[in-house]
Scaffold this active site. Sequence first.
Site, PDB file in Angstrom:
ATOM      1  N   ARG A 236       0.763  -1.089   0.022  1.00  0.00           N
ATOM      2  CA  ARG A 236       0.132   0.068   0.034  1.00  0.00           C
ATOM      3  C   ARG A 236       0.844   1.294  -0.092  1.00  0.00           C
ATOM      4  NH1 ARG A 236      -3.026  -3.127  -1.444  1.00  0.00           N
ATOM      5  NH2 ARG A 236      -4.843  -3.762  -0.555  1.00  0.00           N
ATOM      6  N   GLU A 265      -6.071   6.029  -6.554  1.00  0.00           N
ATOM      7  CA  GLU A 265      -6.098   5.110  -7.655  1.00  0.00           C
ATOM      8  C   GLU A 265      -7.468   5.072  -7.917  1.00  0.00           C
ATOM      9  OE1 GLU A 265      -4.774   1.083  -6.472  1.00  0.00           O
ATOM     10  OE2 GLU A 265      -2.955   1.722  -5.851  1.00  0.00           O
ATOM     11  N   HIS A 285      -1.145  -1.321 -10.045  1.00  0.00           N
ATOM     12  CA  HIS A 285      -1.834  -2.208  -8.940  1.00  0.00           C
ATOM     13  C   HIS A 285      -2.404  -3.567  -9.733  1.00  0.00           C
ATOM     14  CE1 HIS A 285      -3.841  -1.997  -4.798  1.00  0.00           C
ATOM     15  NE2 HIS A 285      -3.323  -3.327  -4.944  1.00  0.00           N
TER      16      HIS A 285
END
Length: 327
Positions: A236, A265, A285
Amino acid sequence: MNITILDDFQDAIRHLACFSKLDGHNVRIWNDHTQDEDALAERLKDTEALVLIRERTQIRAPLIARLGKLKLISQRGVHPHLDVDACTRHGIIVSSDMHPGVPSYATAELTWGLIIAAMRRIPQEMESLKKGAWQSTIGYGLRGRTLGIYGYGRIGSTVAGYGRAFGMKVLVWGRDTTLTKARADGYSSPASKQDFFEQCDVVSLHMRLVDGTRGIVNATDLARMKPTALMVNTSRAGLIEAGALENALRAGRPGMAAVDVYDREPVVSPQHPLLVMNNVVCTPHLGYVEHDAFETQFGGSFEQILAYHGGAPINVVNPEVLSGGKA
């Protein structure tokens, strides 16, 4: 049932084998992303069961209050993006398979791919080759170098094993319980956090983002890294102090970074500070985004919907909804 699936960016879910579990139900899939409350309320106004792809969309109390037909949210993994209390107040069941003891091999493999890509400068060499240049940089091998694992949980321990297989020296840092487990597995830990950042050629972060870990890596830690070192984050973004990584890379310590996660995001601007740096490898991601992992994730999410539809919900995060008879 009216079922909605949000944030399927690749339009992949309808092509999974497990999608057939939803045969006979009315399924609506959205391939874009929005966090606009009005837009989400409109999209979800007739939804009875909502399927979420990990933490891509925040589902908070103001939105939940507007979803009068919603009865079930089905997903896999942790749920910091959900207001579970608000779901409970509105009689909405949250089903989430926490898959205890099972690491995300997809994330571990991506981590290792990023390490090799960044150390050998593979993306930079590809771009250079496309422009007509031949062997424009010199990268670094892994054998004999030191891999630092910060957080020795399910994924961290898997990545440590990859490092060992590649002939790296592995150092582990984290909580005392973490270090005890790592030592039992044959890995070393340095005397201090300072030594950890100074000694490692690669540092890979593998922790959950909670209040106690937010900003756990700060500017001082990064400044201790070697100018040839690599910082890797597939966990993260908030684990690193805001803005510290960009500033550290500009200062030359560490010399490189490989990043799969971001403060906000999805990242849609090519001018994001990390994207414009030639010493950073960035991916959108992708940690858990892999075909077999999707089959597992959504197969489980769809099973949770079927269980609810059959009157016996499973993996219920807020069982008080059941005991209160609101479901």
